[in-house]
Design an enzyme around this catalytic site. Sequence first.
Site, PDB file in Angstrom:
ATOM      1  N   HIS A 126       0.822  -1.231   0.000  1.00 31.66           N
ATOM      2  CA  HIS A 126       0.000   0.000   0.000  1.00 31.66           C
ATOM      3  C   HIS A 126       0.852   1.276   0.000  1.00 31.66           C
ATOM      4  CE1 HIS A 126      -3.654  -2.225   0.544  1.00 31.66           C
ATOM      5  NE2 HIS A 126      -3.300  -2.706   1.731  1.00 31.66           N
ATOM      6  N   ASP A 163      -2.766 -10.662  -2.051  1.00 32.37           N
ATOM      7  CA  ASP A 163      -3.295 -10.115  -0.793  1.00 32.37           C
ATOM      8  C   ASP A 163      -4.745  -9.696  -1.069  1.00 32.37           C
ATOM      9  OD1 ASP A 163      -2.156  -8.686   1.981  1.00 32.37           O
ATOM     10  OD2 ASP A 163      -3.875  -7.647   1.079  1.00 32.37           O
ATOM     11  N   HIS A 165      -6.374  -7.232  -0.197  1.00 33.13           N
ATOM     12  CA  HIS A 165      -6.526  -5.792  -0.456  1.00 33.13           C
ATOM     13  C   HIS A 165      -5.745  -5.417  -1.716  1.00 33.13           C
ATOM     14  CE1 HIS A 165      -6.886  -6.412   3.967  1.00 33.13           C
ATOM     15  NE2 HIS A 165      -7.961  -5.666   3.776  1.00 33.13           N
ATOM     16  N   ASP A 250      -4.614 -12.818   3.882  1.00 35.39           N
ATOM     17  CA  ASP A 250      -5.814 -12.294   4.534  1.00 35.39           C
ATOM     18  C   ASP A 250      -7.096 -12.575   3.754  1.00 35.39           C
ATOM     19  OD1 ASP A 250      -4.774 -10.558   2.643  1.00 35.39           O
ATOM     20  OD2 ASP A 250      -4.688  -8.813   3.971  1.00 35.39           O
TER      21      ASP A 250
HETATM   22 ZN   LIG Z   1      -4.164  -7.170   2.975  1.00 32.28          ZN
END
Ligand SMILES: [Zn+2]
Length: 316
Positions: A126, A163, A165, A250
Amino acid sequence: MPTSFYTHDLFLKHLEGYEHVERPERLRSILQRMKSGAMVEKLTFVEAEPAEQSVIELVHDPEYVQQILTLKTERAITLDWGDTVATAATPQAALYAVGAGVQAVDAVLNGRFANAFCAVRPPGHHAETARAMGFCLFNNIAIAAAYLIEHRSLKRVAIVDWDVHHGNGTEDTFIESEQVLYVSLHQYPHYPGTGDASVTGSGNGTGYTLNIPLSVGTGDDDLLGTFDEKVIPALDRFAPEFILISAGFDGHVDDPLSGTCFSTEAFGEMTQRITECAIRHCSGRVVSFLEGGYNVTAFAESVERHLEVLTYQGKS
Ligand SMILES: [Zn+2]
């Protein structure tokens, strides 16, 4: 050739004693599992070294790099809107997390290891050019990709980000590049809000970003079907010279931060498909970077499954 496992004690110091979902216990659970079970025989453990500042600046703004590395704090402080926190050990941990990735890609490219896993904290995907975000300070995987292109003269590096996200920072870094194929599978809509399928790159990079949004409830069959229909063909067309993985765990059904329903085995299946693709195109060169995963038990099991497949491929 063996599989290497890069880590450092500093990664356990980041956010030590501070209550946060991205906590040292995550990494501790992996280390315990790797060092007590069958994997200890199969992995070569390597202590990470610090990155050179100029290498971090391949991706990040020099002023921002300086600001993070010179951060001095006795107490935990917040770096962005509240989700990325730094403690006294954080600048060093972030510096060594980047170093692990650069060391790992170098060693694999030099033929010392078949492939590698970077068990690092803080995570990276991120982090933007000049901003910490989503528990990430420096974008470990983007820096390793930039290093392979700028310092090792590679022309085509693929990043697969599973991931749950979307890796907004990684996408941003290479949005205009035809030398990095960025493929992300992520729950959508979800944090950080980016990752729409309509975003495919811009300028020379048009067609080199592939966003695959997944809805809440997505399970193994849909995930692996998508992998076979979209991810692997895109990688085969690109013919990478190196494959990097943003390995977040996740998306697991038991993870508290997602609504997708992947099993532990799904992470082995995705690893299998990527390593086979890497064998077809680039002598099996894969380096995987730890990103998210917040149910400590499911997380450690999934990492172990991922590494079982990496070590198996590393043998052949
Ligand atoms: Zn994540």
